[in-house]
Enzyme design. Structure first.
Site, short mmCIF file in Angstrom:
data_model
loop_
_atom_site.label_atom_id
_atom_site.label_comp_id
_atom_site.label_asym_id
_atom_site.label_seq_id
_atom_site.Cartn_x
_atom_site.Cartn_y
_atom_site.Cartn_z
N CYS A 21 10.40 -0.41 -3.07
CA CYS A 21 9.79 0.88 -3.39
C CYS A 21 10.69 2.04 -2.96
O CYS A 21 11.62 2.38 -3.66
CB CYS A 21 8.39 0.96 -2.79
SG CYS A 21 7.38 2.18 -3.64
N HIS A 30 5.96 -3.52 -4.80
CA HIS A 30 5.89 -4.17 -3.48
C HIS A 30 5.77 -5.69 -3.64
O HIS A 30 4.66 -6.21 -3.70
CB HIS A 30 4.70 -3.62 -2.69
CG HIS A 30 4.89 -2.21 -2.26
ND1 HIS A 30 5.44 -1.87 -1.05
CD2 HIS A 30 4.65 -1.04 -2.91
CE1 HIS A 30 5.50 -0.56 -0.96
NE2 HIS A 30 5.04 -0.03 -2.08
N GLU A 80 6.02 -7.88 -1.58
CA GLU A 80 5.39 -8.53 -0.42
C GLU A 80 3.90 -8.78 -0.63
O GLU A 80 3.31 -9.59 0.08
CB GLU A 80 5.64 -7.73 0.86
CG GLU A 80 4.90 -6.40 0.98
CD GLU A 80 5.65 -5.21 0.37
OE1 GLU A 80 6.45 -5.43 -0.57
OE2 GLU A 80 5.42 -4.07 0.82
N1 GLN Z 1 7.78 7.82 -1.22
C1 GLN Z 1 8.06 7.10 -2.42
C2 GLN Z 1 7.14 7.50 -3.56
O1 GLN Z 1 6.12 8.05 -3.38
C3 GLN Z 1 8.00 5.61 -2.19
C4 GLN Z 1 6.65 5.13 -1.86
C5 GLN Z 1 6.64 3.76 -1.22
O2 GLN Z 1 7.65 3.28 -0.75
N2 GLN Z 1 5.49 3.14 -1.17
O3 GLN Z 1 7.43 7.25 -4.70
#
Ligand code: GLN
Length: 595
Positions: free
Chosen positions: A416, A546, A548
């Site tokens: 992410c 994600h 995970e």
């Molecule tokens: N801050 C980034 C976004 O909002 C990544 C978010 C995250 O890693 N969950 O896109």
């Protein structure tokens, strides 16, 4: 309490050997869900979630279907607004529910997908009741915690259980018995017992049996008091699960039985074990499976075969041949619960690749400042994981870690924010766009390689939110991602606001970066990049999602598996043939929509 349970005695031998305890079968049986309610006493953090999940796995091993409800006695509507460094990771479900991390344990132990309704909070329960009151549903009645909120919670549990069509619904009551916050929920499960009947509801109370001093005695008093509090709330526990550093002695089980009225055979020792995945086996060895199946009049599977696959998985988790160290770069480190699903994903991937994974927490700010100890630590790891995150703090350190991994052929997995920052890194250091950034950190950057798309902006300005939940990703044939997923489509869960800016995709690809996945079901056809990889690197992959949250025991997420295998090969000195597969046939940034 429940008739028949007092004749239960612990099984003398392990599965398959020797006599088995006689569990009286209930006269009445029915096809509806059975409920196993888990409460906690003495103190928080006893591992109620693991207890609940482990019990669910035992049912599952015997061929029964299981669902689970977690009750969190806080006023937040969901975990989305809660600080992961205070409360543990925010777990994301396929329907976009942002929930307590215990739902991750349930999904992993039970290998099921849950939805946001599987997590009840005080906030959700009150909001539902207040909305009903505003609609006039209560027909002028005085609306109160008892009966209205309590009934709402009880019906919610029953609804989730019935809709899931599961044989067994686990209900974990968060908090500690005796807390003011938990009272309405204890009343709700007490009513559940009345409504569903004693044959269909079992209460399990988890407590702590501390041992004072090195050779001290195991102390039962906290458990005695906690059971008394529970009974005062109208809940009679059937089973005690006692956390302890060492196995609970038989004499202590007898003593607890005398003081609580629970048969000694239903006092289960939950002492420390090497891996949480051993807990189902620990419970089973003490006869808990037999007790529960008998008590709830449920059919049992073959006692020898039922647990064999799980035993096999545990063996692979606890006794691997190889060992690697993975560096996780974070703004705060040392708080393992904030990255729980990641560390569990390592275990799944490790079990599948015969590799023990230990974690080195790398402090992003120290890496950015060039602190020698941090750089030295980073220099020793076999792979680097840049996890999800928000905001500027630590971001530059994560970018430096990405540079280090790229230049030194160290396997890297970006999740992410980690995906986004790996792209920023490439834009800055390979494309030469020195000021490139995500607009999250530099709103007026001349090169916003990561940004909020104009379409998304409208939503965001209306207080709208993140892209949440599962969606389909078209995986580009001929790439490493495609080899790992072994499919043209991957389904992964998201939680983010910012995206790869489509205007930079072509330039990035011309400079060598490959986008190996993109959003599959985009009605407006705006190309949203989901996976990036570097062809001339042993393993350098980032995902906008994600991974995970989709990793399971026995079914590791493909990206995690590829990552751990690459780290293992690096540690073993296997000359890696570079990522030669990553040579997509098509032109830059083009992936056909698969649907
Ligand atoms: N801050 C980034 C976004 O909002 C990544 C978010 C995250 O890693 N969950 O896109």
């Amino acid at each position: 309490m429940a008739d028949g349970t007092s004749s239960f005695s612990p099984r003398p031998d392990r599965y398959g050997a020797g006599p088995r305890p006689v569990i009286p079968q209930r006269r009445r049986s029915r096809s509806g869900p059975r409920y196993v309610v888990v409460t906690g006493g003495v103190l928080s953090g006893l591992g109620k979630g693991i207890t609940t999940s482990s019990i669910g796995r035992l049912f599952k091993c015997h061929g029964l279907s299981v669902t689970a409800v977690k009750i969190d006695p806080y006023l937040n509507i969901d975990a989305g607004t809660m600080n992961p460094f205070e409360h543990g990771e925010v777990y994301v479900l396929p329907d976009g529910g942002e929930v307590d991390l215990d739902l991750g344990n349930y999904e992993r132990f039970l290998d099921i997908d849950l939805g946001r309704d599987n997590n009840i909070t005080t906030g959700k329960a009150y909001m539902t009741v207040i909305e009903k009151e505003r609609r006039g549903d209560y027909l002028g009645k005085t609306v109160q915690i008892v009966p209205h909120v309590v009934t709402e919670v009880r019906e919610w549990i029953q609804r989730v259980a019935n809709e899931s069509q599961a044989d067994v619904c686990l209900v974990e009551v968060g908090g500690t018995v005796g807390d003011i916050e938990s009272m309405p929920f204890l009343e709700a499960v007490r009513q559940l017992h009345t409504v569903e009947g004693d044959d269909n509801v079992v209460f399990i109370h988890t407590t702590l049996v501390p041992k004072l001093g090195a050779v001290g005695e195991q102390k039962t008093k906290p458990t005695q008091h906690s059971v008394r509090d529970l009974k005062a709330a109208g809940v009679e526990p059937d089973i005690l699960v006692c956390r302890a550093s060492e196995p609970i002695e038989d004499s202590i089980k007898e003593k607890l039985s005398t003081f609580t009225g629970i048969p000694a055979g239903a006092v289960i020792s939950a002492h420390d074990v090497d891996s949480i995945y051993e807990v189902p086996l620990l419970f089973d060895e003490q006869g808990l499976t037999d007790y529960l199946l008998g008590r709830l009049n449920l059919p049992r599977g073959d006692p020898v075969k039922a647990l064999a696959p799980w035993r096999d998985f545990v063996r692979r988790v606890t006794d691997p041949k190889h060992a690697v160290t993975i560096g996780i770069v974070g703004k705060y480190t040392h708080l393992a619960d904030s990255y729980l699903s990641i560390t569990e994903s390592f275990r799944h991937a490790g079990a599948a690749s015969d590799t023990a994974v230990s974690i080195e927490w790398l402090n992003a700010e120290e890496i950015n400042q060039g602190t020698p100890s941090a750089l030295e630590a980073m220099g020793k790891v076999d792979g680097i994981l840049i996890p999800g995150g928000f905001g500027a703090r630590g971001a530059e350190g994560k970018i430096k870690a990405a540079t280090y991994a790229r230049e030194n052929n160290v396997p890297l997995l970006g999740i992410c924010y980690g995906f986004q920052l790996a792209i920023v890194e490439y834009a800055r250091n390979v494309l030469g766009l020195k000021k490139a950034d995500t607009t999250e950190n530099t709103p007026d950057t001349p090169d916003p390689v990561i940004c909020i798309l104009p379409e998304q902006m409208a939503v965001t300005e209306m207080g709208g939110t993140m892209r949440l939940g599962a969606s389909r990703i078209a995986v580009r044939p001929g790439t490493m991602a495609h080899r790992l997923y072994g499919s043209d489509i991957a389904v992964e869960r998201h939680r983010h606001r910012y995206e790869m800016n489509p205007e930079y995709v072509e330039r990035m690809e011309k400079a060598g970066l490959v986008y190996s996945g993109r959003m599959a079901d985009r009605a407006d056809n705006i190309p949203i990049m989901e996976i990036m990889e570097l062809p001339d690197h042993p393993f350098y992959i980032g995902g906008q999602f994600h991974p995970e949250f989709t990793s399971r025991p026995g079914r590791p997420n493909p990206l995690f598996l590829g990552f751990i295998e690459a780290a293992r090969d690096r540690m073993l000195g296997v000359k890696h043939p570079k990522n030669v597969e990553s040579r997509p046939a098509e032109g830059a940034g083009v992936v056909e929509k698969t649907t």
